[in-house]
Design a protein around this motif. Structure first.
Motif, PDB file in Angstrom:
ATOM      1  N   TYR A 176      89.184   2.933  29.347  1.00  0.00           N
ATOM      2  CA  TYR A 176      88.299   2.158  30.188  1.00  0.00           C
ATOM      3  C   TYR A 176      88.282   2.127  31.428  1.00  0.00           C
ATOM      4  N   HIS A 177      89.403   2.042  32.062  1.00  0.00           N
ATOM      5  CA  HIS A 177      89.288   1.843  33.718  1.00  0.00           C
ATOM      6  C   HIS A 177      88.814   3.174  34.286  1.00  0.00           C
ATOM      7  N   ARG A 178      88.451   4.340  33.759  1.00  0.00           N
ATOM      8  CA  ARG A 178      87.852   5.482  34.071  1.00  0.00           C
ATOM      9  C   ARG A 178      86.054   5.262  33.796  1.00  0.00           C
ATOM     10  N   LEU A 179      86.139   4.610  32.412  1.00  0.00           N
ATOM     11  CA  LEU A 179      84.673   4.487  32.233  1.00  0.00           C
ATOM     12  C   LEU A 179      83.952   3.395  33.062  1.00  0.00           C
ATOM     13  N   LEU A 180      84.671   2.507  33.369  1.00  0.00           N
ATOM     14  CA  LEU A 180      84.243   1.282  34.311  1.00  0.00           C
ATOM     15  C   LEU A 180      83.767   1.863  35.577  1.00  0.00           C
TER      16      LEU A 180
ATOM     17  N   GLY B 196      93.653   0.142  31.469  1.00  0.00           N
ATOM     18  CA  GLY B 196      94.401   1.467  31.830  1.00  0.00           C
ATOM     19  C   GLY B 196      94.617   2.392  30.546  1.00  0.00           C
ATOM     20  N   SER B 197      94.740   1.727  29.520  1.00  0.00           N
ATOM     21  CA  SER B 197      94.858   2.627  28.276  1.00  0.00           C
ATOM     22  C   SER B 197      93.933   2.625  27.337  1.00  0.00           C
ATOM     23  N   GLY B 198      93.175   1.508  26.814  1.00  0.00           N
ATOM     24  CA  GLY B 198      92.156   1.220  25.889  1.00  0.00           C
ATOM     25  C   GLY B 198      91.117   2.174  25.945  1.00  0.00           C
ATOM     26  N   THR B 199      90.535   2.227  24.815  1.00  0.00           N
ATOM     27  CA  THR B 199      89.301   3.243  24.860  1.00  0.00           C
ATOM     28  C   THR B 199      88.132   2.681  24.050  1.00  0.00           C
ATOM     29  N   LEU B 200      86.894   3.182  23.961  1.00  0.00           N
ATOM     30  CA  LEU B 200      85.855   2.973  23.142  1.00  0.00           C
ATOM     31  C   LEU B 200      86.056   3.477  21.677  1.00  0.00           C
ATOM     32  N   GLY B 201      86.666   4.770  21.548  1.00  0.00           N
ATOM     33  CA  GLY B 201      86.973   5.378  20.417  1.00  0.00           C
ATOM     34  C   GLY B 201      88.105   4.128  19.546  1.00  0.00           C
TER      35      GLY B 201
ATOM     36  N   GLY C 108      85.403  -6.843  18.663  1.00  0.00           N
ATOM     37  CA  GLY C 108      85.401  -5.905  19.598  1.00  0.00           C
ATOM     38  C   GLY C 108      84.346  -6.175  20.667  1.00  0.00           C
ATOM     39  N   ASP C 109      84.773  -6.013  21.894  1.00  0.00           N
ATOM     40  CA  ASP C 109      83.735  -6.612  23.019  1.00  0.00           C
ATOM     41  C   ASP C 109      82.377  -5.487  23.013  1.00  0.00           C
TER      42      ASP C 109
ATOM     43  N   THR D  17      84.483  11.651  18.585  1.00  0.00           N
ATOM     44  CA  THR D  17      84.556  12.539  19.739  1.00  0.00           C
ATOM     45  C   THR D  17      83.917  11.967  20.813  1.00  0.00           C
ATOM     46  N   THR D  18      82.584  11.622  20.690  1.00  0.00           N
ATOM     47  CA  THR D  18      81.758  10.912  21.804  1.00  0.00           C
ATOM     48  C   THR D  18      80.779   9.847  21.372  1.00  0.00           C
ATOM     49  N   ILE D  19      80.413   9.233  22.324  1.00  0.00           N
ATOM     50  CA  ILE D  19      79.475   7.904  22.005  1.00  0.00           C
ATOM     51  C   ILE D  19      78.209   8.175  22.978  1.00  0.00           C
ATOM     52  N   THR D  20      77.136   8.225  22.376  1.00  0.00           N
ATOM     53  CA  THR D  20      75.915   8.581  23.283  1.00  0.00           C
ATOM     54  C   THR D  20      74.961   7.094  23.259  1.00  0.00           C
TER      55      THR D  20
END
Ligand SMILES: Cc1cc2nc3c(=O)[nH]c(=O)nc-3n(C[C@H](O)[C@H](O)[C@H](O)COP(=O)(O)OP(=O)(O)OC[C@H]3O[C@@H](n4cnc5c(N)ncnc54)[C@H](O)[C@@H]3O)c2cc1C
Ligand code: FES
Ligand code: FES
Length: 478
Positions: free
Chosen positions: A246-250, A276-281, A291-292, A337-340
Motif C-alpha cells: 500500500y505505501h508504494r501504491l499510495l 508498509g506490508s499490506g496489499t490490495l491482493g 476491508g477498506d 495478479t492485477t486489479i484494473t
C-alpha cells in the motif's frame, strides 16, 4: 537454490542457523536468539507499534514495519534496522533520540523504542507527523511532545546497507519458505503444495502465527513476483499489481487525477507500518466485509486478473468476486495478479468514505464508496458500494436505481439515502448497533452529495491545518 535465512541487521550481514524457522516472527527472533530486547512486544497484532523496526530500502526509502507481523522469511535478502542500530555521529544517541528527549517526548520504555523507529523513518520519508505516528499507541496520552519532536526532525542522510546474497528457498527439516519471482513459478509451487500459505504482506495471515502460534509447513511469498508489483497508468484506467504494498501504491495514487478520494482513504488504512506490508491482493484474499478498499473496487467497477497457470488467466468483474462471508470466486490454486480500476472521468463524481471510531488505525464501522455519473443535471449511472453492513461488501442496487434518471439534486439523494438505509440489514456488534449503521450509511450518501455540490462546506473541514483537522470523525453509540 536453497539456503539459510540471510539479511542485513543494523548494517551487518546476518546469517541464521539452518534450522531457524522462516515462520518465526522477526520480533520473537530479535527478543529471543538475537537478544536485542529494545524492540518491544505490546499487542503482538500490529496495533500498538511497540515492535516497530525499519526496512531500509535499496532506493534509500525507509519502511516502518511491525516486527510482530513480519516473518523471518519475509526479511530474506532485506536490510532491517532496530533501535539498537541507531547511533549519533559521535557514537552517542541518534539525533532523532536527542530531539525526542529534548521535546520531553521520551515516556515509557515500552512505546519509546517503537516511536523512535517510526520517527527515524519519518525523518527520511516526511509527510504528516500524525500519519507517521498513527501506528504507535501511547496509553499515557503523551502525544503532544512526541508530535513536537516529529515536526523538528532532520534526516541523517545514512545510506542503506547492501544486504547479503540470499537464496529464494529456505528449507528446514519441517518447513519450506519459497520466494518465487514469476507468476508461473508461484502457481507451479502452489500446485505442488496445495495447502501452502500464500503470503503477500502478511498483515492478515501472520496473525495466525503471532496470535495462534501456527507453524505452516509451506509458505509461498509473493514479495518478489515482479508482475504482481506492477503499476500502469493510462487516461482510462490504472492497473495495479496485487502484491504492491500500500505505501508504494499510495505514492502513485496521490499523483493520479481522479483517484484522490481513494488515496485519502488508503492513507487511513491501518498505519504506516501496516501499509508498509499490506496489499490490495491481501484485502481481496481476506474478503472481509469491512476491508477498506473493497467498496472502492466495487464502486469503480474493477476487473481482477486471476491466474490459474503460467499462460492461463481470466478476467473477473469485481461484482462476481464476493460469494459469501470471506468466500471468494477464486478456484483451487488461483492467484489474483492485477486489479484494473477504470479512472473516474469528468462528469463522474467519486467519493470514498470510511466511518470509524478513530480516524487512524481503526477498521470501518460503515464505509460507502460512490461513483455517480451526471449528464446535463441528470444522473445517468450510479454505483454505490457499502462495507460493514452485510456478510460481504455489497452494492446498494435499489438506491442506485432510485438515482438513475433522477435529477442530481438534494431531493433525489434524500430519496436514495432513505432507500439505502431501509434496504440494508447490518448486524449489531460492539462497534455499533444495526440502527446506527443503517442511519450512518444513508448519511454517508448525503455527505457525499454535499461534498460534491457544496465544496465550500467540505473545504471548511479539509482546509484546516493537519494538526487541527478532526482526528475523530463520529462516535458510534456504545
Ligand atoms: C493492526 C492492523 C490494522 C489493520 N487495519 C486495516 C484497515 O484499516 N483497513 C483494512 O481494510 N484492513 C486493515 N487491516 C487488515 C489488513 O492489513 C488488510 O486486509 C491487508 O490488505 C491485507 O493484505 P496483506 O498483503 O497483508 O495480506 P496477507 O495477510 O498476506 O494475505 C491475506 C489473505 O489474502 C490471500 N492473498 C494475498 N494475496 C493474494 C493474491 N494475490 N491472490 C490470492 N490470494 C491472495 C492470502 O493467501 C491470505 O489468505 C489491518 C490489519 C492489522 C493487523
Ligand atoms: S507488538 Fe504491538 S504492533 Fe507489534
Ligand atoms: S509512552 Fe508508553 S504509554 Fe505513553
Amino acid at each position: 537454490m536453497t539456503g539459510p535465512i540471510a539479511f542485513s541487521l543494523n548494517g551487518r550481514p546476518t546469517t541464521l542457523p539452518l534450522d531457524t524457522s522462516p515462520s518465526m516472527s522477526l520480533l520473537d527472533w530479535l527478543r529471543g536468539p538475537a537478544r536485542l530486547t529494545g524492540t518491544k512486544e505490546g499487542c503482538a497484532e500490529g496495533d500498538c507499534g511497540a515492535c516497530t523496526v525499519v526496512q531500509e530500502e535499496a532506493d534509500g526509502g525507509r519502511t516502518p514495519l511491525n516486527a510482530c507481523l513480519t516473518l523471518l522469511g519475509q526479511v530474506q535478502g532485506r536490510a532491517i534496522r532496530t533501535v539498537e542500530g541507531l547511533r549519533g555521529p559521535d557514537g552517542g544517541p541518534h539525533p532523532v533520540q536527542t530531539t525526542l528527549a529534548e521535546a520531553d517526548g521520551t515516556q515509557c520504555g515500552f512505546c519509546t523504542p517503537g516511536i523512535v523507529m517510526a520517527l527515524w523513518a519519518q525523518a527520511r520519508e516526511g509527510g504528516d507527523p500524525h500519519e507517521a505516528l498513527a501506528g504507535n499507541l501511547c496509553r499515557c496520552t503523551g502525544y503532544r511532545p512526541i508530535l513536537d519532536a516529529a515536526s523538528h526532525l532532520t534526516d541523517d542522510a545514512v545510506l542503506p546497507p547492501e544486504p547479503p546474497p540470499a537464496e529464494r528457498v529456505i528449507v528446514t527439516p519441517t518447513q519450506k519458505f519459497f520466494l518465487p519471482t514469476t507468476v508461473g513459478e508461484a502457481l507451479s509451487l502452489h500446485a505442488a503444495h496445495p495447502g501452502a500459505w500464500i503470503l503477500a504482506g502478511g498483515t492478515d495471515l501472520n496473525l495466525r502465527v503471532s496470535e495462534h502460534r501456527e507453524r505452516p509447513p509451506v509458505i509461498i511469498s509473493l514479495r518478489d513476483v515482479e508482475a504482481m508489483h506492477a503499476f500502469e497508468s493510462t487516461p482510462e484506467a490504472l492497473t495495479i499489481g496485487a502484491a504492491l504494498p500500500y505505501h508504494r501504491l499510495l505514492r502513485h495514487l496521490r499523483a493520479e487525477p481522479g483517484f484522490g478520494p481513494f488515496a485519502e482513504l488508503l492513507s487511513r488504512l491501518g498505519s504506516r507500518q501496516i501499509r508498509g506490508s499490506g496489499t490490495l491482493g491481501g484485502n481481496l484474499g481476506t474478503a472481509s466485509p469491512i476491508g477498506d478498499t473493497l467498496p472502492v473496487l466495487l464502486a469503480l467497477n474493477a476487473r481482477l486478473t486471476i491466474a490459474a497457470g503460467a499462460t492461463d488467466s481470466r478476467s473477473l468483474p469485481i461484482d462476481d468476486f464476493f460469494l459469501g462471508y470471506r468466500q471468494t470466486a477464486l478456484i483451487g490454486q488461483e492467484l489474483i495478479t492485477t486489479i484494473t480500476l477504470p479512472r473516474p472521468q469528468p462528469g463522474q463524481f467519486f467519493a470514498a468514505q470510511k466511518l470509524s471510531k478513530r480516524y487512524d488505525q481503526d477498521i470501518a464501522t460503515v464505509a460507502l464508496a460512490s461513483l455517480i455519473t451526471v449528464e446535463a443535471g441528470t444522473v445517468t449511472a450510479a454505483r454505490l458500494a457499502l462495507g460493514g453492513v452485510a456478510a460481504t461488501p455489497i452494492r446498494a442496487k435499489e438506491a442506485e436505481e432510485a438515482l438513475i434518471g433522477a435529477a442530481w439534486s438534494g431531493e433525489s439523494i434524500e430519496r436514495a439515502a432513505t432507500i439505502l438505509s431501509a434496504r440494508i440489514a447490518p448486524l449489531s456488534d460492539w462497534r455499533a448497533t444495526a440502527d446506527y449503521r443503517r442511519l450512518a450509511a444513508g448519511n454517508l450518501l448525503r455527505r457525499a452529495f454535499l461534498t460534491a455540490t457544496r465544496p465550500d462546506l467540505a473545504l471548511e473541514v479539509m482546509a484546516l491545518p493537519a494538526p487541527h483537522a478532526p482526528r475523530f470523525i463520529t462516535e458510534a453509540p456504545a
